[in-house]
Structures are given as C-alpha cells and as structure tokens.
Design a protein around this motif. Structure first.
Motif, PDB file in Angstrom:
ATOM      1  N   THR A   1      32.501  24.795  32.758  1.00  0.00           N
ATOM      2  CA  THR A   1      33.091  26.141  32.704  1.00  0.00           C
ATOM      3  C   THR A   1      33.225  26.587  31.249  1.00  0.00           C
ATOM      4  OG1 THR A   1      35.292  25.179  32.931  1.00  0.00           O
ATOM      5  CG2 THR A   1      34.354  26.120  34.887  1.00  0.00           C
ATOM      6  N   ALA A   2      33.592  25.656  30.359  1.00  0.00           N
ATOM      7  CA  ALA A   2      33.716  26.026  28.938  1.00  0.00           C
ATOM      8  C   ALA A   2      32.351  26.441  28.390  1.00  0.00           C
ATOM      9  CB  ALA A   2      34.281  24.858  28.142  1.00  0.00           C
ATOM     10  N   ALA A   3      31.300  25.701  28.757  1.00  0.00           N
ATOM     11  CA  ALA A   3      29.956  26.004  28.240  1.00  0.00           C
ATOM     12  C   ALA A   3      29.452  27.349  28.766  1.00  0.00           C
ATOM     13  CB  ALA A   3      28.993  24.891  28.626  1.00  0.00           C
TER      14      ALA A   3
ATOM     15  N   ALA B   1      36.280  26.372  45.275  1.00  0.00           N
ATOM     16  CA  ALA B   1      37.135  25.736  44.273  1.00  0.00           C
ATOM     17  C   ALA B   1      36.954  26.359  42.895  1.00  0.00           C
ATOM     18  CB  ALA B   1      36.828  24.230  44.210  1.00  0.00           C
ATOM     19  N   HIS B   2      35.711  26.772  42.590  1.00  0.00           N
ATOM     20  CA  HIS B   2      35.427  27.256  41.228  1.00  0.00           C
ATOM     21  C   HIS B   2      34.190  28.149  41.240  1.00  0.00           C
ATOM     22  CE1 HIS B   2      32.528  24.116  41.809  1.00  0.00           C
ATOM     23  NE2 HIS B   2      33.502  23.242  41.939  1.00  0.00           N
ATOM     24  N   VAL B   3      34.230  29.196  40.453  1.00  0.00           N
ATOM     25  CA  VAL B   3      33.058  30.078  40.321  1.00  0.00           C
ATOM     26  C   VAL B   3      32.734  30.184  38.842  1.00  0.00           C
ATOM     27  CG1 VAL B   3      32.119  32.376  40.741  1.00  0.00           C
ATOM     28  CG2 VAL B   3      33.765  31.407  42.348  1.00  0.00           C
ATOM     29  N   VAL B   4      31.506  29.809  38.484  1.00  0.00           N
ATOM     30  CA  VAL B   4      31.097  29.924  37.079  1.00  0.00           C
ATOM     31  C   VAL B   4      30.049  31.027  36.948  1.00  0.00           C
ATOM     32  CG1 VAL B   4      31.580  27.509  36.510  1.00  0.00           C
ATOM     33  CG2 VAL B   4      29.286  28.142  37.287  1.00  0.00           C
ATOM     34  N   HIS B   5      29.892  31.545  35.745  1.00  0.00           N
ATOM     35  CA  HIS B   5      28.891  32.583  35.517  1.00  0.00           C
ATOM     36  C   HIS B   5      27.495  32.018  35.806  1.00  0.00           C
ATOM     37  CE1 HIS B   5      26.507  35.641  33.603  1.00  0.00           C
ATOM     38  NE2 HIS B   5      27.595  36.387  33.480  1.00  0.00           N
ATOM     39  N   PRO B   6      26.637  32.755  36.526  1.00  0.00           N
ATOM     40  CA  PRO B   6      25.336  32.172  36.894  1.00  0.00           C
ATOM     41  C   PRO B   6      24.313  32.112  35.761  1.00  0.00           C
ATOM     42  CG  PRO B   6      25.539  34.359  37.834  1.00  0.00           C
ATOM     43  CD  PRO B   6      26.852  34.056  37.171  1.00  0.00           C
ATOM     44  N   LEU B   7      24.715  32.440  34.531  1.00  0.00           N
ATOM     45  CA  LEU B   7      23.705  32.472  33.461  1.00  0.00           C
ATOM     46  C   LEU B   7      23.063  31.113  33.214  1.00  0.00           C
ATOM     47  CD1 LEU B   7      24.996  31.202  30.616  1.00  0.00           C
ATOM     48  CD2 LEU B   7      26.089  33.410  30.541  1.00  0.00           C
ATOM     49  N   ALA B   8      23.779  30.032  33.516  1.00  0.00           N
ATOM     50  CA  ALA B   8      23.189  28.711  33.324  1.00  0.00           C
ATOM     51  C   ALA B   8      22.625  28.151  34.630  1.00  0.00           C
ATOM     52  CB  ALA B   8      24.218  27.745  32.743  1.00  0.00           C
ATOM     53  N   GLY B   9      22.759  28.894  35.732  1.00  0.00           N
ATOM     54  CA  GLY B   9      22.224  28.421  37.015  1.00  0.00           C
ATOM     55  C   GLY B   9      22.800  27.085  37.427  1.00  0.00           C
ATOM     56  N   GLN B  10      24.126  26.923  37.323  1.00  0.00           N
ATOM     57  CA  GLN B  10      24.728  25.606  37.571  1.00  0.00           C
ATOM     58  C   GLN B  10      25.746  25.596  38.709  1.00  0.00           C
ATOM     59  OE1 GLN B  10      24.274  22.420  36.120  1.00  0.00           O
ATOM     60  NE2 GLN B  10      22.368  23.480  35.731  1.00  0.00           N
ATOM     61  N   GLY B  11      26.051  26.783  39.285  1.00  0.00           N
ATOM     62  CA  GLY B  11      27.120  26.857  40.277  1.00  0.00           C
ATOM     63  C   GLY B  11      26.880  25.972  41.483  1.00  0.00           C
ATOM     64  N   MET B  12      25.680  26.015  42.007  1.00  0.00           N
ATOM     65  CA  MET B  12      25.402  25.214  43.202  1.00  0.00           C
ATOM     66  C   MET B  12      25.375  23.725  42.865  1.00  0.00           C
ATOM     67  SD  MET B  12      22.449  25.628  45.951  1.00  0.00           S
ATOM     68  CE  MET B  12      22.224  24.397  47.210  1.00  0.00           C
ATOM     69  N   ASN B  13      24.792  23.410  41.695  1.00  0.00           N
ATOM     70  CA  ASN B  13      24.764  21.998  41.278  1.00  0.00           C
ATOM     71  C   ASN B  13      26.174  21.445  41.159  1.00  0.00           C
ATOM     72  OD1 ASN B  13      22.040  22.166  41.134  1.00  0.00           O
ATOM     73  ND2 ASN B  13      21.930  22.446  38.926  1.00  0.00           N
ATOM     74  N   LEU B  14      27.055  22.256  40.611  1.00  0.00           N
ATOM     75  CA  LEU B  14      28.450  21.846  40.448  1.00  0.00           C
ATOM     76  C   LEU B  14      29.075  21.561  41.822  1.00  0.00           C
ATOM     77  CD1 LEU B  14      30.272  21.619  37.932  1.00  0.00           C
ATOM     78  CD2 LEU B  14      31.020  23.949  38.351  1.00  0.00           C
ATOM     79  N   GLY B  15      28.790  22.438  42.784  1.00  0.00           N
ATOM     80  CA  GLY B  15      29.321  22.264  44.143  1.00  0.00           C
ATOM     81  C   GLY B  15      28.764  21.014  44.806  1.00  0.00           C
ATOM     82  N   LEU B  16      27.483  20.750  44.569  1.00  0.00           N
ATOM     83  CA  LEU B  16      26.890  19.541  45.162  1.00  0.00           C
ATOM     84  C   LEU B  16      27.526  18.287  44.577  1.00  0.00           C
ATOM     85  CD1 LEU B  16      23.102  20.544  45.298  1.00  0.00           C
ATOM     86  CD2 LEU B  16      24.715  20.398  47.206  1.00  0.00           C
ATOM     87  N   ARG B  17      27.851  18.347  43.275  1.00  0.00           N
ATOM     88  CA  ARG B  17      28.508  17.182  42.656  1.00  0.00           C
ATOM     89  C   ARG B  17      29.918  16.993  43.223  1.00  0.00           C
ATOM     90  NH1 ARG B  17      25.633  18.834  37.815  1.00  0.00           N
ATOM     91  NH2 ARG B  17      27.490  19.537  36.712  1.00  0.00           N
ATOM     92  N   ASP B  18      30.592  18.111  43.599  1.00  0.00           N
ATOM     93  CA  ASP B  18      31.899  17.997  44.278  1.00  0.00           C
ATOM     94  C   ASP B  18      31.728  17.194  45.569  1.00  0.00           C
ATOM     95  OD1 ASP B  18      33.023  19.734  42.423  1.00  0.00           O
ATOM     96  OD2 ASP B  18      33.026  21.468  43.762  1.00  0.00           O
ATOM     97  N   VAL B  19      30.707  17.569  46.326  1.00  0.00           N
ATOM     98  CA  VAL B  19      30.499  16.942  47.641  1.00  0.00           C
ATOM     99  C   VAL B  19      30.213  15.447  47.482  1.00  0.00           C
ATOM    100  CG1 VAL B  19      29.029  16.943  49.697  1.00  0.00           C
ATOM    101  CG2 VAL B  19      29.718  19.113  48.663  1.00  0.00           C
TER     102      VAL B  19
ATOM    103  N   GLY C   1      31.693  30.186  27.474  1.00  0.00           N
ATOM    104  CA  GLY C   1      31.456  30.353  26.034  1.00  0.00           C
ATOM    105  C   GLY C   1      30.147  31.096  25.777  1.00  0.00           C
ATOM    106  N   LEU C   2      29.088  30.712  26.503  1.00  0.00           N
ATOM    107  CA  LEU C   2      27.786  31.388  26.339  1.00  0.00           C
ATOM    108  C   LEU C   2      27.889  32.852  26.762  1.00  0.00           C
ATOM    109  CD1 LEU C   2      25.168  28.788  27.617  1.00  0.00           C
ATOM    110  CD2 LEU C   2      25.340  29.743  25.321  1.00  0.00           C
ATOM    111  N   HIS C   3      28.583  33.071  27.881  1.00  0.00           N
ATOM    112  CA  HIS C   3      28.740  34.441  28.377  1.00  0.00           C
ATOM    113  C   HIS C   3      29.441  35.319  27.334  1.00  0.00           C
ATOM    114  CE1 HIS C   3      29.448  37.816  30.885  1.00  0.00           C
ATOM    115  NE2 HIS C   3      30.720  37.572  31.086  1.00  0.00           N
TER     116      HIS C   3
END
Ligand SMILES: Cc1cc2nc3c(=O)[nH]c(=O)nc-3n(C[C@H](O)[C@H](O)[C@H](O)COP(=O)(O)OP(=O)(O)OC[C@H]3O[C@@H](n4cnc5c(N)ncnc54)[C@H](O)[C@@H]3O)c2cc1C
Length: 130
Positions: free
Chosen positions: A86-88, A31-49, A91-93
């Motif tokens: 995604t904005a955070a 559904a969504h891919v974010v830059h891994p600099l914040a290490g949040q991609g998997m957490n985001l996916g778990l929150r989807d589930v 934006g950091l990237h």
C-alpha cells in the motif's frame, strides 16, 4: 447495450480497520483496496487466501476455525506485505499526481534510476510475484 449512464468512481486507498472478528475473516478487496497502477490488487488478495489457508492448516485441534486468536494470526501475518504494497502504490500514485515540470523531471530521473538497477528491479519483480 449499456442501459445506465456511465459512472465514475475515484480510485482510493482503503483498508478495513480490522480484518477479523470471531468467525469472520476479510480477504481481497473486502479487506483492502490499492490503486491499480501497479496491477497488484488481485495478487494481494490471492496471498491473503494462501495465508488464511496456511493458518487453518496449522490450527491446533482444540480450536475452532472461527476462534479469534487463530484468525488474528492471519491478520498479523498479512500486515507487512500489505503495508509495503500500500505504501508503494500510494506513494507512486501521489508522485505521479504531482503537477508541474520539476515534479516530472524528478519522477523520470527516479524511474530511470530504478530501471537501470538490475538488482532493485529484480527485488521489486520478485516481491510483486509473491
Ligand atoms: C481498473 C483496475 C485494474 C486492475 N488491474 C489489476 C491488475 O492488473 N492486477 C491485479 O492483480 N489486480 C488488478 N486490479 C485489482 C483487482 O481487480 C481486485 O483486487 C480484485 O478483483 C479483487 O477481487 P475480490 O474478489 O476481492 O473482489 P471483487 O472482484 O470486487 O469481487 C467481489 C464480488 O462480490 C460481489 N458483491 C459485492 N457485494 C455483494 C453482496 N452484498 N452480496 C453478494 N455479492 C456481492 C461483487 O459484485 C463482486 O462480484 C485492478 C482493479 C481495477 C479497478
């Protein structure tokens, strides 16, 4: 043993235009891919589930699991979390990709300011932990 040459893939922000269709719901990196600099991609996916599970648990008895109206509740419920993260990360990237020493000075000042503010730090950590 590596049997193919090493490959490089650019890290990009991606988001499916729609997360749901009748009988289909996208979760995680589908559904969504974010830059891994914040290490949040998997957490985001778990929150989807978690959210999809909650929507299914609250389903009215007359609806099927594939009902588009039901699945849209999941899509709507995930919008704010996804937008803010995604904005955070994007934006950091962008901030850290800016060349030159003035950009570096502003970056360092900003990071130091956030680092010294306990409340802001706690809010950011709380959000990242979900
Ligand atoms: C360098 C890097 C560092 C990261 N660090 C962190 C971190 O510290 N913390 C964090 O929370 N997240 C991090 N992430 C993000 C995290 O890895 C992803 O968000 C997460 O793995 C997504 O899980 P997923 O199950 O949605 O997708 P994936 O892990 O991509 O799983 C999808 C699976 O489907 C398979 N597949 C694809 N197409 C097909 C097909 N047609 N048929 C069958 N199977 C198929 C793939 O082979 C894969 O196994 C990082 C990502 C990167 C790139």
């Amino acid at each position: 043993r590596c049997i193919t040459p090493a490959q490089g893939f650019p890290l990009v922000l991606q988001r499916a235009e729609q997360f749901v269709q009748p009988h289909v719901a996208l979760v995680g990196d589908a559904a969504h891919v974010v830059h891994p600099l914040a290490g949040q991609g998997m957490n985001l996916g778990l929150r989807d589930v978690v959210e999809l599970g909650r929507v299914m648990a609250d389903k009215e008895s007359f609806r099927s699991e594939g009902d588009l109206r039901l699945l849209r509740r999941y899509e709507r419920a995930r919008a704010t979390d996804l937008l803010s993260l995604t904005a955070a990360t994007d934006g950091l990237h962008r901030l850290f990709s800016l060349p030159g020493s003035p950009a570096r000075v502003v970056r360092n000042l900003g990071m130091r300011a956030v680092g010294s503010q306990g409340l802001i730090k706690r809010l950011l950590i709380g959000h990242a932990l979900g």
